[in-house]
Design an enzyme around this catalytic site. Structure first.
Site, PDB file in Angstrom:
ATOM      1  N   HIS A  83       0.842  -1.211   0.000  1.00 39.89           N
ATOM      2  CA  HIS A  83       0.000   0.000   0.000  1.00 39.89           C
ATOM      3  C   HIS A  83       0.875   1.258   0.000  1.00 39.89           C
ATOM      4  O   HIS A  83       1.214   1.796   1.053  1.00 39.89           O
ATOM      5  CB  HIS A  83      -0.919  -0.007   1.226  1.00 39.89           C
ATOM      6  N   HIS A 112       1.564   5.168  -2.167  1.00 40.26           N
ATOM      7  CA  HIS A 112       1.137   6.163  -3.165  1.00 40.26           C
ATOM      8  C   HIS A 112       2.407   6.774  -3.734  1.00 40.26           C
ATOM      9  O   HIS A 112       3.108   7.509  -3.044  1.00 40.26           O
ATOM     10  CB  HIS A 112       0.260   7.232  -2.501  1.00 40.26           C
ATOM     11  N   ARG A 157       2.434   8.612  -6.567  1.00 37.89           N
ATOM     12  CA  ARG A 157       2.039   9.933  -7.118  1.00 37.89           C
ATOM     13  C   ARG A 157       2.266  10.138  -8.605  1.00 37.89           C
ATOM     14  O   ARG A 157       1.867  11.173  -9.124  1.00 37.89           O
ATOM     15  CB  ARG A 157       2.716  11.071  -6.343  1.00 37.89           C
ATOM     16  N   ASN A 168      -4.682   6.168  -7.296  1.00 38.02           N
ATOM     17  CA  ASN A 168      -5.236   7.536  -7.237  1.00 38.02           C
ATOM     18  C   ASN A 168      -4.211   8.567  -7.712  1.00 38.02           C
ATOM     19  O   ASN A 168      -3.857   9.506  -7.014  1.00 38.02           O
ATOM     20  CB  ASN A 168      -5.766   7.872  -5.837  1.00 38.02           C
ATOM     21  N   ASP A 175      -8.886   3.008  -3.707  1.00 38.98           N
ATOM     22  CA  ASP A 175      -8.299   3.557  -2.480  1.00 38.98           C
ATOM     23  C   ASP A 175      -8.332   5.082  -2.423  1.00 38.98           C
ATOM     24  O   ASP A 175      -8.010   5.762  -3.386  1.00 38.98           O
ATOM     25  CB  ASP A 175      -6.860   3.091  -2.286  1.00 38.98           C
ATOM     26  N   ASN A 226      -6.102   9.372   6.532  1.00 33.70           N
ATOM     27  CA  ASN A 226      -7.403   8.728   6.404  1.00 33.70           C
ATOM     28  C   ASN A 226      -7.209   7.236   6.109  1.00 33.70           C
ATOM     29  O   ASN A 226      -6.620   6.911   5.086  1.00 33.70           O
ATOM     30  CB  ASN A 226      -8.190   9.394   5.280  1.00 33.70           C
ATOM     31  N   ASP A 230       0.903   2.650   3.777  1.00 27.84           N
ATOM     32  CA  ASP A 230       0.062   3.729   3.247  1.00 27.84           C
ATOM     33  C   ASP A 230       0.912   4.995   3.032  1.00 27.84           C
ATOM     34  O   ASP A 230       0.460   6.112   3.291  1.00 27.84           O
ATOM     35  CB  ASP A 230      -1.146   4.016   4.147  1.00 27.84           C
ATOM     36  N   HIS A 257       2.930  14.231   0.673  1.00 20.81           N
ATOM     37  CA  HIS A 257       2.316  15.515   0.281  1.00 20.81           C
ATOM     38  C   HIS A 257       3.356  16.601   0.479  1.00 20.81           C
ATOM     39  O   HIS A 257       4.134  16.555   1.433  1.00 20.81           O
ATOM     40  CB  HIS A 257       1.089  15.822   1.153  1.00 20.81           C
TER      41      HIS A 257
HETATM   42  O1  DOR Z   1      -4.184   9.234   4.283  1.00 20.20           O
HETATM   43  C1  DOR Z   1      -4.468   8.918   3.149  1.00 20.20           C
HETATM   44  N1  DOR Z   1      -3.774   9.358   2.089  1.00 20.20           N
HETATM   45  N2  DOR Z   1      -5.510   8.122   2.958  1.00 20.20           N
HETATM   46  C2  DOR Z   1      -5.973   7.843   1.749  1.00 20.20           C
HETATM   47  O2  DOR Z   1      -6.911   7.130   1.663  1.00 20.20           O
HETATM   48  C3  DOR Z   1      -5.357   8.438   0.551  1.00 20.20           C
HETATM   49  C4  DOR Z   1      -3.975   8.819   0.795  1.00 20.20           C
HETATM   50  C5  DOR Z   1      -3.425   9.737  -0.251  1.00 20.20           C
HETATM   51  O3  DOR Z   1      -3.520   9.434  -1.433  1.00 20.20           O
HETATM   52  O4  DOR Z   1      -2.828  10.763   0.119  1.00 20.20           O
HETATM   53 ZN    ZN Z   2      -6.961   4.447   1.751  1.00 19.77          ZN
END
Ligand code: DOR
Ligand code: ZN
Length: 438
Positions: free
Chosen positions: A64, A66, A68, A98, A155, A291, A318, A322
């Site tokens: 899991h 991201h 980007r 995403n 997700d 989240n 996760d 950012h």
């Molecule tokens: O904290 C999170 N960040 N939860 C998510 O479901 C998406 C993720 C994100 O893409 O930043």
């Molecule tokens: Zn999620």
């Protein structure tokens, strides 16, 4: 490709049932020999890594993350995200869809895996379950799978409609793909930015009730049950529902019950959910905003219990980078997410192993063999002969302090800056290539 001999280390390979001093020979991206110390036969002319006093284990697998890309390269790129993965001991990561645009297609799936992305470790794309993550129209799972997708998910967004989720589960099962659900009933979380509880009350923030998570997990389990009863298993595949970033005691309880009922329902927990609580939001700290949100102490304790007793199948980060300017805003306006690839091993070893006495092999299994098995990543999560030469070598005794300014990630959004970790990564080897040297 050159031959590599890892000599003198203590090999822990739970999937292969190995826990002892071994020499390992890597050649052409694969493990070719695992031998008693000094006994390797295929090590002639090999480059040598001296692992005396160190633990040698299968490269870690994070299902899991991201990364980007495409589209949000100011937060992270596949190159920087996988460099952070390598620094954290990970050799395989499953990348969430995403992105911008959303990973709806074989083209994007292939683009993410292309050599031009400059990836340090293997990237396994996860496809969007529905078009643009809107929870309305299913993508073409057969085409996505053929391009390399290992699971489907929306997700960041849940699939709320029963009929759509039913169809997602059925189509994914037909194609031998897992369905990963971000369980959040968004009808209960509108305008909320943290867990519903005393801290939200103190800060004057709207809270997300735990029901929003576990209610959807229970709904999904009902749909899986229906599908099994309808005979979907006759086609040869069993539906696999995987609950992402589980954060509430009741969601873990629901997964536990589903498993007792013989269903293939699995879950992962992120380090922040077994270490932190809503109180870490403190005075509106956006580095404690993600989240699902940090929950109550009772929920945090249920995550630890679930990990210790085995209902939790994997630790997943996760990793959600950012940019600083995006996080340095009012709490309610800040995006959700924290980075995690560089801290998962050190936190897991420090707390699960050293503090809570979970055997080292079990902790490593939660970070490699089990996640690899969940997504059916063949030849990963083990160092048995013939597997990919994906290795992490770390000093299990070394304490160290995480300094986010040294991060390989493009982003700096972590609540773990300055935390003491245990277990320092010395080498990460991905398919026979040294991709990190600590
Ligand atoms: O904290 C999170 N960040 N939860 C998510 O479901 C998406 C993720 C994100 O893409 O930043
Ligand atoms: Zn999620």
């Amino acid at each position: 490709m050159s031959t590599l001999l890892i000599r003198g280390g203590h090999l822990i390979d739970p999937a292969a049932g190995v826990d002892g001093l071994k020499d390992i020979v890597l050649k052409d991206g694969r493990v070719v020999e695992v031998a008693a110390p000094g006994k390797a036969k295929q090590a002639e002319g090999a480059e040598v890594i001296d692992a005396t006093g160190l633990t040698v284990a299968p490269g870690l697998v994070d299902i899991h993350v991201h990364l980007r890309e495409p589209g949000q390269g100011h937060k992270e790129t596949i190159a920087t995200g996988t460099a952070a993965a390598a620094a954290g001991g990970f050799t395989a990561v499953a990348a969430m869809p995403n992105t911008t645009p959303t990973n709806d297609s074989p083209e994007i799936t292939r683009w993410m895996q292309a050599p031009e992305r400059g990836s340090s470790v293997r990237v396994f794309p996860i496809g969007a379950a529905t078009r643009a993550l809107k929870g309305e129209v299913l993508n073409d799972y057969a085409a996505l799978k053929a391009a390399g997708v290992v699971a489907v998910t929306d997700d960041g967004h849940p699939i709320l409609k029963d009929n759509i989720m039913r169809e997602v589960l059925a189509q994914a099962t037909r194609n031998g793909l897992s369905v990963i659900q971000h369980a959040e009933d968004t009808r209960m979380t509108q305008g909320a930015s943290m867990n519903a509880g005393a801290t939200a009350f103190r800060l004057g923030l709207r809270g997300m009730p735990p029901e929003a998570e576990y209610g959807l997990v229970e709904r999904d389990i009902r749909l899986v049950t229906e599908l099994v009863h309808a005979g979907a298993t006759k086609a040869g595949h069993q539906p696999h529902l995987h609950v992402a970033h589980t954060s509430t005691a009741q969601a873990v309880a629901a997964v536990r019950q589903a498993r007792r009922n013989g269903l293939r329902v699995t879950c992962e927990v992120a380090p922040h959910h077994f270490l932190l609580t809503e109180e870490h939001v403190g005075c509106y700290s956006t580095h404690a905003k993600m989240n699902p949100p940090l929950r109550s102490a009772a929920d945090r304790d249920a995550m630890i219990q679930g990990i210790l007793d085995g209902v939790v199948d994997a630790i997943a980060t996760d990793h959600a980078p950012h940019a600083a300017q995006e996080k340095e805003v009012e709490f309610e306006r800040a995006p959700n997410g924290i980075t995690g690839l560089e801290t998962a091993l050190g936190l897991s070893l420090r707390w699960l192993h050293h503090e809570w006495k979970m055997p080292l092999g079990r902790v490593l299994s939660l970070l490699s063999a089990q996640p690899a098995a969940l997504l059916n990543l063949k030849g990963r999560g083990t160092l048995a002969v013939g597997s990919f030469a994906d290795v992490v070598i770390f000093d299990p005794k070394q304490e160290w302090t995480y300094q986010v300014r040294d991060s390989k990630s493009k982003s700096r959004n972590t609540p773990f800056d300055g935390w003491t970790m245990q277990g320092k990564v010395k080498w990460t080897i991905s398919e026979g290539r040294v991709v990190y040297r600590g």
